[in-house]
Design a protein around this motif. Structure first.
Motif, mmCIF file in Angstrom:
data_model
loop_
_atom_site.group_PDB
_atom_site.id
_atom_site.type_symbol
_atom_site.label_atom_id
_atom_site.label_comp_id
_atom_site.label_asym_id
_atom_site.label_seq_id
_atom_site.Cartn_x
_atom_site.Cartn_y
_atom_site.Cartn_z
ATOM 1 N N UNK A 120 -2.421 -5.713 12.136
ATOM 2 C CA UNK A 120 -1.215 -5.409 12.918
ATOM 3 C C UNK A 120 0.056 -5.306 12.069
ATOM 4 N N UNK A 121 0.116 -6.045 10.930
ATOM 5 C CA UNK A 121 1.355 -6.053 10.148
ATOM 6 C C UNK A 121 1.382 -4.971 9.078
ATOM 7 N N UNK A 122 0.362 -4.129 9.064
ATOM 8 C CA UNK A 122 0.273 -3.141 7.993
ATOM 9 C C UNK A 122 1.458 -2.184 8.028
ATOM 10 N N UNK A 123 2.023 -1.948 6.852
ATOM 11 C CA UNK A 123 3.125 -0.995 6.767
ATOM 12 C C UNK A 123 3.121 -0.351 5.387
ATOM 13 N N UNK A 124 3.028 0.948 5.351
ATOM 14 C CA UNK A 124 3.020 1.635 4.068
ATOM 15 C C UNK A 124 4.137 2.654 4.048
ATOM 16 N N UNK A 125 5.075 2.469 3.121
ATOM 17 C CA UNK A 125 6.173 3.413 3.031
ATOM 18 C C UNK A 125 5.956 4.338 1.845
ATOM 19 N N UNK A 126 6.287 5.595 2.030
ATOM 20 C CA UNK A 126 6.126 6.523 0.918
ATOM 21 C C UNK A 126 5.760 7.887 1.430
ATOM 22 N N UNK B 71 3.631 11.748 0.618
ATOM 23 C CA UNK B 71 2.464 12.357 -0.004
ATOM 24 C C UNK B 71 2.840 12.875 -1.397
ATOM 25 N N UNK B 72 2.052 12.623 -2.427
ATOM 26 C CA UNK B 72 2.386 13.084 -3.774
ATOM 27 C C UNK B 72 2.628 14.584 -3.805
ATOM 28 N N UNK B 73 3.756 14.969 -4.382
ATOM 29 C CA UNK B 73 4.079 16.388 -4.483
ATOM 30 C C UNK B 73 4.815 16.925 -3.273
ATOM 31 N N UNK B 74 4.895 16.161 -2.181
ATOM 32 C CA UNK B 74 5.622 16.595 -0.985
ATOM 33 C C UNK B 74 6.538 15.462 -0.527
ATOM 34 N N UNK B 75 7.711 15.327 -1.154
ATOM 35 C CA UNK B 75 8.587 14.176 -0.870
ATOM 36 C C UNK B 75 9.004 14.087 0.592
ATOM 37 N N UNK B 76 8.981 15.228 1.314
ATOM 38 C CA UNK B 76 9.453 15.195 2.697
ATOM 39 C C UNK B 76 8.319 14.908 3.686
ATOM 40 N N UNK B 77 7.102 14.767 3.176
ATOM 41 C CA UNK B 77 5.982 14.543 4.091
ATOM 42 C C UNK B 77 5.541 13.079 4.018
ATOM 43 N N UNK B 78 5.873 12.292 5.052
ATOM 44 C CA UNK B 78 5.527 10.869 4.988
ATOM 45 C C UNK B 78 4.006 10.651 5.085
ATOM 46 N N UNK B 79 3.573 9.522 4.533
ATOM 47 C CA UNK B 79 2.138 9.203 4.552
ATOM 48 C C UNK B 79 1.736 8.741 5.938
ATOM 49 N N UNK B 80 0.585 9.187 6.402
ATOM 50 C CA UNK B 80 0.055 8.740 7.690
ATOM 51 C C UNK B 80 -0.345 7.262 7.574
ATOM 52 N N UNK B 81 0.294 6.433 8.412
ATOM 53 C CA UNK B 81 0.050 4.987 8.350
ATOM 54 C C UNK B 81 -1.436 4.640 8.516
ATOM 55 N N UNK B 82 -2.055 5.309 9.491
ATOM 56 C CA UNK B 82 -3.451 4.988 9.786
ATOM 57 C C UNK B 82 -4.358 5.298 8.604
ATOM 58 N N UNK B 83 -4.089 6.465 8.010
ATOM 59 C CA UNK B 83 -4.983 6.875 6.922
ATOM 60 C C UNK B 83 -4.772 6.020 5.683
ATOM 61 N N UNK B 84 -3.519 5.623 5.452
ATOM 62 C CA UNK B 84 -3.269 4.715 4.337
ATOM 63 C C UNK B 84 -3.967 3.380 4.595
ATOM 64 N N UNK B 85 -3.934 2.974 5.849
ATOM 65 C CA UNK B 85 -4.597 1.717 6.199
ATOM 66 C C UNK B 85 -6.103 1.803 5.940
ATOM 67 N N UNK B 86 -6.644 2.980 6.239
ATOM 68 C CA UNK B 86 -8.069 3.196 5.991
ATOM 69 C C UNK B 86 -8.375 3.033 4.499
#
Lengths: 231, 544, 95
Positions: free
Chosen positions: A137-143, A145-160
């Motif tokens: 529940x506390x998972x949080x990933x900020x950042x 996608x490499x090479x696309x500074x305006x495209x945020x990382x999908x939280x779920x997929x980072x969690x995976x």
């Protein structure tokens, strides 16, 4: 098996009753160990399969999450494990040549290196904990996608990614802990002078196990830490 | 063979030591086999008890005996107990443990202490499973499908998962022991082409245990971690794929069917030549088909997932590969039949079970082809057709083989003969009861009755009543052997060394065998199944 | 005894190679090779694994064919698991 060699070989106290001679006993143990390692390949294989599929599906998010891992610590840990493999090989060699002193030194070094690996791993996990990269529940990933500074990382997929990271490195660390336990046992018996050029099967087979755990890490390092570092 | 009177008094593995400690700390493969026999019989009756409750509930269309939640737990625990605590260890851990060293002329398995360890692991797993059942049970189905098992079920999934994880280790260690033993411990002259086909079957089984079991082990660990620590590997709300669980689960669980059936095939391959008094037809084909089934069994797993949402292309590949398994299976059936052709057949109890096996396995196998066909599979997936199909394989095949083997080797194991006429009667009851239980389920499934429901429309009742009636007959058929086996240990006729005039090293040592199996290390200089040169038995053919 | 005793020189050489390759694999990850990055990383890892298996684990020296058969079949079945699973995942979106 002919009768005469049995009578001669029975003098070796390490020979179990149901084997005809030491050679047969050694070959049986060695084959047993290799079969066990085959099961280990499949055990880790299940996780590698999951990793492969999700990496294929969610490559950009996996690359971003991978980039947040500490490459220096990962590389140092790889080197630590490779060194420990060398000390294991040297310990086995010392046993083959009947050098007890050397055996003890190399086994002790192996233990130190194994513990160093686990220590570094612990440091890495602690920092993941602080960064809220633990799945749940506390998972949080900020950042982004490499090479696309305006495209945020999908939280779920980072969690995976981190689910797999913790499952794989956790299972690997568990194997390391078991390995440290086994090598403490070996160190004690080597100190007592149990392993001779005629009988050192436990040392040899534990060595095989240690190398296997090393190989798993040799794959984990590029797969987890180096997905896409170029951008 | 005239030593019957002598064998009763001589020292053997049963009377060498007495007391509970001599059993719980034994490293003798024969005693460990008996420990397994007791434990799996216990679990067989637990699983059977669940089965009877299921059948009683289905006697009427309404859900009157148990509620839906209880029913879900009943079929789940029936499946888990029967698959992981009875069928998988059944023939390998009991008959295999007892016979592998005897058949190849070894004193013991390669790792006797690991053998004992694997029994203890089984017991730990069993106790955990029992605890899980007594404190609430599981309701996920024996398959643990995600995301129900990881995110929704509020039953004891973790405990059941760990129990099965531990029992998996027990299974792996048994397989490892067999492979090493078969490679390293054969008596002089026991070449690969002289091995009994029972050994070949167990070798193939062990390969599956070694390569398949670790995958389900890690999968269950991931399920447990997902429930306990919120990992999200199979969680669709976080981008995970529940189908991945099914892939990993069936990678083991489809080959696991061959862990159950291959040893039974091995048993039948020993029984058929003996009671047809002929050499096995096509020795090498039977041996290689065992290995073929083991390897091909790994290529077909996704046929369990045709309607689950896998890609059509993958489904086509898996459907085609599934048909391949039929080839080695059919080779075996043809070879058994060819062995019987023009043989002088005796209808002894083990042979009756072998006949039952061949017939029922053939039906189970052929209906498996229906299910491998994509179109028909869509129609009958998750219906009683599937239930009937795999019970024909697992109960009609594996359990028939197990019972046949128990009768065939009982004189060797216990040193006593069982009552032959009762044995034949029980075999007949089992065969009839089995067919009455499961044949109606083929029809039910084809008519569309889904599996895993506690209620059903009234038009299905007649067939369900037949099935329930059959299951009670089947229960009698299973209880009978247990009663007369126990009876025979005290009152049965003392068994000669080789009551059936069978080939194989295990029949050349006393019944029951001495602790180290052979009085003198055997040297083999004859071919397997040399029935032209073995005299038919003088006695013990007509017992009872 | 049929077991091999590997010389210290060989062991040290393997150890050094493994260390160098670890550096190479980490360094090359920062160089843009397109899709080749993954392939290079896996090739290096496999080469390292082979060194460990063949020399540290003595498979190169053993007269026993069986050990090789065990290793190869385990890898084969692992590839079956990966390959046949991918047969599903790579073709799902085509539907």
């Amino acid at each position: 098996m002919a009768d005469s060699p049995i009578a001669v070989e029975h003098h070796n106290p390490a020979l179990k009753h149901h084997f005809a001679n030491m050679e047969q006993q050694r070959e049986a143990s060695s084959l047993g160990m290799w079969l066990f390692l085959a099961t280990e390949i499949m055990f880790f294989g299940g996780m590698f399969c999951a990793y492969l599929i999700y990496r294929y599906w969610y490559f950009p998010d996996f690359a971003a999450a991978s980039k947040s891992l500490d490459i220096t610590l990962g590389a140092v840990n790889t080197a630590v494990l490779i060194c420990s493999s060398l000390t294991v090989v040297m310990a086995v060699r010392a046993a083959q040549l009947g050098k007890r002193q050397e055996q003890v030194v190399y086994l002790a070094l192996t233990l130190v290196l194994g513990l160093a690996f686990l220590g570094i791993k612990g440091v890495e996990w602690t920092s993941k904990f602080k960064e809220h990269h633990i799945p749940g529940p506390t998972f949080n990933f900020e950042g982004s996608v490499p090479g696309h500074p305006d495209q945020p990382v999908d939280q779920h997929h980072a969690q995976l990614f981190f689910s797999l990271y913790f499952a794989m490195t956790g299972m690997h660390a568990l194997h390391m802990i078991i390995g440290v336990g086994i090598f403490s046992y070996l160190l004690y018996h080597a100190w007592k002078g149990k392993y001779t050029p005629e009988y050192h099967t436990p040392l040899e087979n534990s060595g095989l196990y240690w190398h296997f755990v090393d190989i798993v890490w040799i794959y984990l390092f590029p797969l987890l830490y180096l997905i896409d570092r170029k951008k | 063979m005239a030593t019957a009177a002598l064998t009763a008094e001589r020292e053997n593995y049963l009377n060498q030591e007495y007391g509970i400690k001599s059993w719980l700390l034994t490293v003798d493969h024969k005693r460990i086999a008996l420990l397994y026999l007791l434990s799996i019989t216990f679990f067989f009756f637990i699983g059977g008890f669940f089965a009877l409750l299921i059948r009683l509930e289905l006697l009427t269309p309404a859900g009157d005996l148990v509620q839906a939640d209880t029913y879900n737990k009943l079929f789940t625990m029936h499946g888990q107990v029967m698959v992981f605590f009875f069928l998988i260890p059944s023939i390998p851990a009991v008959l295999g443990n007892f016979l592998v060293p005897l058949m190849i002329g070894a004193k013991d398995l390669a790792f006797p202490r690991i053998n004992l360890l694997s029994w203890y692991l089984y017991i730990i797993a069993g106790v955990l499973m029992l605890h899980c059942m007594l404190t609430g049970g599981v309701d996920t189905g024996w398959t643990f499908y995600t995301p129900f098992s990881t995110a929704f079920s509020n039953t004891k999934v973790i405990e059941a998962g760990l129990a099965i994880f531990i029992s998996g280790f027990s299974s792996i260690l048994t397989g490892l022991n067999f492979v090493v033993t078969i490679h390293r411990m054969r008596a002089p002259g026991m070449t690969w082409n002289r091995l009994p086909l029972f050994i070949w079957a167990h070798y193939a089984t062990s390969i599956i245990q070694l390569l398949g079991t670790p995958v389900i082990a890690v999968t269950l660990v991931l399920v447990v971690l997902e429930r306990a620590l919120h990992l999200g590997i199979f969680d669709p709300t976080r981008g995970g794929d529940p189908l991945l669980f099914q892939h990993l689960f069936w990678f083991y669980s489809h080959p696991a069917v061959y862990i159950m059936i291959l040893p039974a095939m091995g048993v039948v391959t020993e029984i058929v030549p003996c009671f047809a008094r002929k050499r096995i037809f096509g020795y090498q084909f039977v041996a290689m088909s065992s290995i073929g089934i083991a390897v091909l069994g790994f290529l077909v797993w996704a046929h369990h997932m045709f309607v689950a949402g896998i890609s059509l292309y993958a489904a086509l590949i898996f459907s085609a590969l599934s048909y391949l398994v039929a080839v080695p299976s059919a080779i075996k059936v043809f070879n058994w039949t060819a062995t019987m052709y023009k043989g002088s057949i005796t209808f002894s109890t083990p042979m009756l079970y072998a006949f039952g096996f061949v017939g029922l396995f053939t039906m189970g196998g052929l209906t498996g082809l229906f299910l491998a066909a994509l179109g028909i599979d869509v129609h009958v997936t998750d219906t009683y057709f599937v239930i009937a199909h795999f019970h024909y394989i697992m109960v009609g095949g594996a359990v028939m083989g197990y019972l046949g083997g128990m009768h065939f080797w009982w004189p060797k194991i216990s040193g006593r003969m069982y009552p032959e006429s009762l044995g034949r009667l029980a075999a007949l009851i089992v065969f009839l009861g089995f067919n009455l239980t499961f044949f109606p389920q083929f029809i039910l499934g084809y008519l569309g009755m889904p599996r895993r429901y506690w209620q059903y429309p009234p038009e299905f009742q007649v067939l369900n009543v037949l099935s329930t009636a059959g299951s009670t007959i089947l229960a009698v058929g299973y209880l009978l052997p247990m009663v007369y086996f126990l009876w025979s240990m005290r009152y049965g006729k003392v068994a000669p060394d080789n009551p059936w005039g069978a080939s194989g090293l295990e029949w050349m040592t006393p019944s029951p065998p001495p602790t180290f199996n052979f009085d003198a290390p055997p040297v083999v200089d004859w071919e397997a199944y040399d029935y032209e040169h073995i005299p038919a038995p003088q006695e013990a053919r007509s017992g009872g | 005894m049929s077991e091999p005793i590997v010389s210290t020189k060989t062991n040290i050489a393997v150890w050094l190679t493994l260390l160098v390759l670890t550096g190479v694999t980490a360094g090359v990850a920062f160089v843009d090779l397109g899709p080749l990055n993954t392939i290079v990383a896996l090739v290096i890892a496999t080469f390292k694994a082979l060194l460990v298996v063949l020399i540290f684990m003595h498979v190169k020296y053993t007269s026993e064919k069986l050990v090789k058969v065990v290793v190869i079949s385990a890898v084969f079945f692992l590839l079956l698991l990966l390959g046949l699973s991918l047969a599903d995942y790579t073709t799902r979106l085509l539907m």
